[in-house]
Design a protein around this motif. Structure first.
Motif, mmCIF file in Angstrom:
data_model
loop_
_atom_site.group_PDB
_atom_site.id
_atom_site.type_symbol
_atom_site.label_atom_id
_atom_site.label_comp_id
_atom_site.label_asym_id
_atom_site.label_seq_id
_atom_site.Cartn_x
_atom_site.Cartn_y
_atom_site.Cartn_z
ATOM 1 N N SER A 43 37.175 21.792 42.779
ATOM 2 C CA SER A 43 37.051 20.957 43.978
ATOM 3 C C SER A 43 37.066 21.820 45.249
ATOM 4 O O SER A 43 36.418 21.490 46.236
ATOM 5 C CB SER A 43 38.157 19.909 44.029
ATOM 6 O OG SER A 43 39.417 20.522 44.180
ATOM 7 N N ARG A 44 37.801 22.934 45.196
ATOM 8 C CA ARG A 44 37.835 23.816 46.355
ATOM 9 C C ARG A 44 36.469 24.486 46.555
ATOM 10 O O ARG A 44 35.991 24.628 47.690
ATOM 11 C CB ARG A 44 38.909 24.877 46.169
ATOM 12 C CG ARG A 44 39.004 25.798 47.344
ATOM 13 C CD ARG A 44 40.119 26.779 47.191
ATOM 14 N NE ARG A 44 40.110 27.689 48.307
ATOM 15 C CZ ARG A 44 40.828 28.775 48.376
ATOM 16 N NH1 ARG A 44 41.644 29.082 47.403
ATOM 17 N NH2 ARG A 44 40.742 29.550 49.427
ATOM 18 N N ALA A 45 35.810 24.892 45.506
ATOM 19 C CA ALA A 45 34.486 25.516 45.591
ATOM 20 C C ALA A 45 33.455 24.520 46.117
ATOM 21 O O ALA A 45 32.586 24.870 46.926
ATOM 22 C CB ALA A 45 34.073 26.044 44.222
ATOM 23 N N ILE A 46 33.549 23.280 45.665
ATOM 24 C CA ILE A 46 32.624 22.244 46.153
ATOM 25 C C ILE A 46 32.854 21.986 47.638
ATOM 26 O O ILE A 46 31.913 21.857 48.415
ATOM 27 C CB ILE A 46 32.781 20.954 45.321
ATOM 28 C CG1 ILE A 46 32.275 21.195 43.902
ATOM 29 C CG2 ILE A 46 32.035 19.799 45.974
ATOM 30 C CD1 ILE A 46 32.522 20.033 42.967
ATOM 31 N N ARG A 47 34.118 21.944 48.020
ATOM 32 C CA ARG A 47 34.453 21.718 49.425
ATOM 33 C C ARG A 47 33.948 22.858 50.309
ATOM 34 O O ARG A 47 33.355 22.635 51.357
ATOM 35 C CB ARG A 47 35.963 21.575 49.556
ATOM 36 C CG ARG A 47 36.389 20.804 50.751
ATOM 37 C CD ARG A 47 37.859 20.541 50.777
ATOM 38 N NE ARG A 47 38.501 21.071 49.568
ATOM 39 C CZ ARG A 47 39.791 21.151 49.352
ATOM 40 N NH1 ARG A 47 40.624 20.726 50.254
ATOM 41 N NH2 ARG A 47 40.299 21.648 48.253
ATOM 42 N N GLU A 48 34.164 24.096 49.883
ATOM 43 C CA GLU A 48 33.708 25.242 50.670
ATOM 44 C C GLU A 48 32.185 25.313 50.715
ATOM 45 O O GLU A 48 31.601 25.650 51.745
ATOM 46 C CB GLU A 48 34.277 26.528 50.086
ATOM 47 C CG GLU A 48 35.740 26.711 50.357
ATOM 48 C CD GLU A 48 36.303 27.967 49.714
ATOM 49 O OE1 GLU A 48 35.550 28.668 49.003
ATOM 50 O OE2 GLU A 48 37.486 28.239 49.942
ATOM 51 N N GLY B 108 29.828 25.045 54.100
ATOM 52 C CA GLY B 108 28.800 26.034 54.411
ATOM 53 C C GLY B 108 27.438 25.397 54.632
ATOM 54 O O GLY B 108 26.720 25.734 55.578
ATOM 55 N N LEU B 109 27.049 24.448 53.762
ATOM 56 C CA LEU B 109 25.772 23.747 53.938
ATOM 57 C C LEU B 109 25.755 22.930 55.219
ATOM 58 O O LEU B 109 24.746 22.885 55.925
ATOM 59 C CB LEU B 109 25.493 22.847 52.733
ATOM 60 C CG LEU B 109 25.048 23.564 51.466
ATOM 61 C CD1 LEU B 109 24.945 22.572 50.317
ATOM 62 C CD2 LEU B 109 23.733 24.258 51.691
ATOM 63 N N LEU B 110 26.866 22.281 55.523
ATOM 64 C CA LEU B 110 26.946 21.498 56.754
ATOM 65 C C LEU B 110 26.841 22.400 57.981
ATOM 66 O O LEU B 110 26.184 22.043 58.969
ATOM 67 C CB LEU B 110 28.257 20.708 56.780
ATOM 68 C CG LEU B 110 28.410 19.688 57.899
ATOM 69 C CD1 LEU B 110 27.314 18.630 57.790
ATOM 70 C CD2 LEU B 110 29.761 19.041 57.848
ATOM 71 N N THR B 111 27.420 23.584 57.923
ATOM 72 C CA THR B 111 27.327 24.538 59.026
ATOM 73 C C THR B 111 25.879 25.002 59.214
ATOM 74 O O THR B 111 25.374 25.047 60.344
ATOM 75 C CB THR B 111 28.238 25.749 58.769
ATOM 76 O OG1 THR B 111 29.575 25.298 58.602
ATOM 77 C CG2 THR B 111 28.178 26.729 59.929
#
Length: 126
Positions: free
Chosen positions: A3-8, A12-15
């Motif tokens: 879940s942490r990898a998905i969140r990060e 990144g994609l949102l940025t």
């Protein structure tokens, strides 16, 4: 851990999406176009009161371009105009004037032909 990898990854994609959206808005606000299909004209005026880069250029009352650059010289003001349509043929015998109209004194450059374009010239490349 997953879940942490998905969140990060989503951050990144949102940025990246935000930065690309900001870049597109900046290009749009400045009026920059990636498809440069028009052409430029250099005009000399005795004075350019109220004219600035971005002022609309009209041909027969229809907006066809904008003012790119204004450069004062000793005897006149050199103005560089951009015509956005690459197929618009403007005859040599024209009157170009800087005008103001409206309640807020909107400035524009007006291109008025003195005579009609011949049939052979309509098919020419500007």
């Amino acid at each position: 851990m997953r879940s942490r990898a998905i969140r990060e990854g989503s951050v990144g994609l949102l940025t990246l999406l935000g930065l690309s959206l900001f870049g597109m808005v900046a290009f749009w606000v400045q009026g920059l176009r990636l498809d440069n299909t028009g052409y430029q004209i250099r005009v000399e005026f005795p004075e350019a009161s109220g004219m600035q880069p971005g002022t609309p250029v009209r041909y027969r009352g229809v907006k066809v371009g904008r003012v790119l650059d204004i450069k004062p010289t000793s005897n006149q003001v050199e103005v560089r105009l951009e015509i956005t349509s690459s197929t618009l043929v403007i005859p040599r015998d024209v009157m170009i004037r800087s005008s103001q109209s409206g309640l807020l004194s909107e400035n524009f450059v007006d291109i008025i032909p003195n005579q009609a374009l011949s049939e052979e010239m309509k098919d020419e490349n500007p």
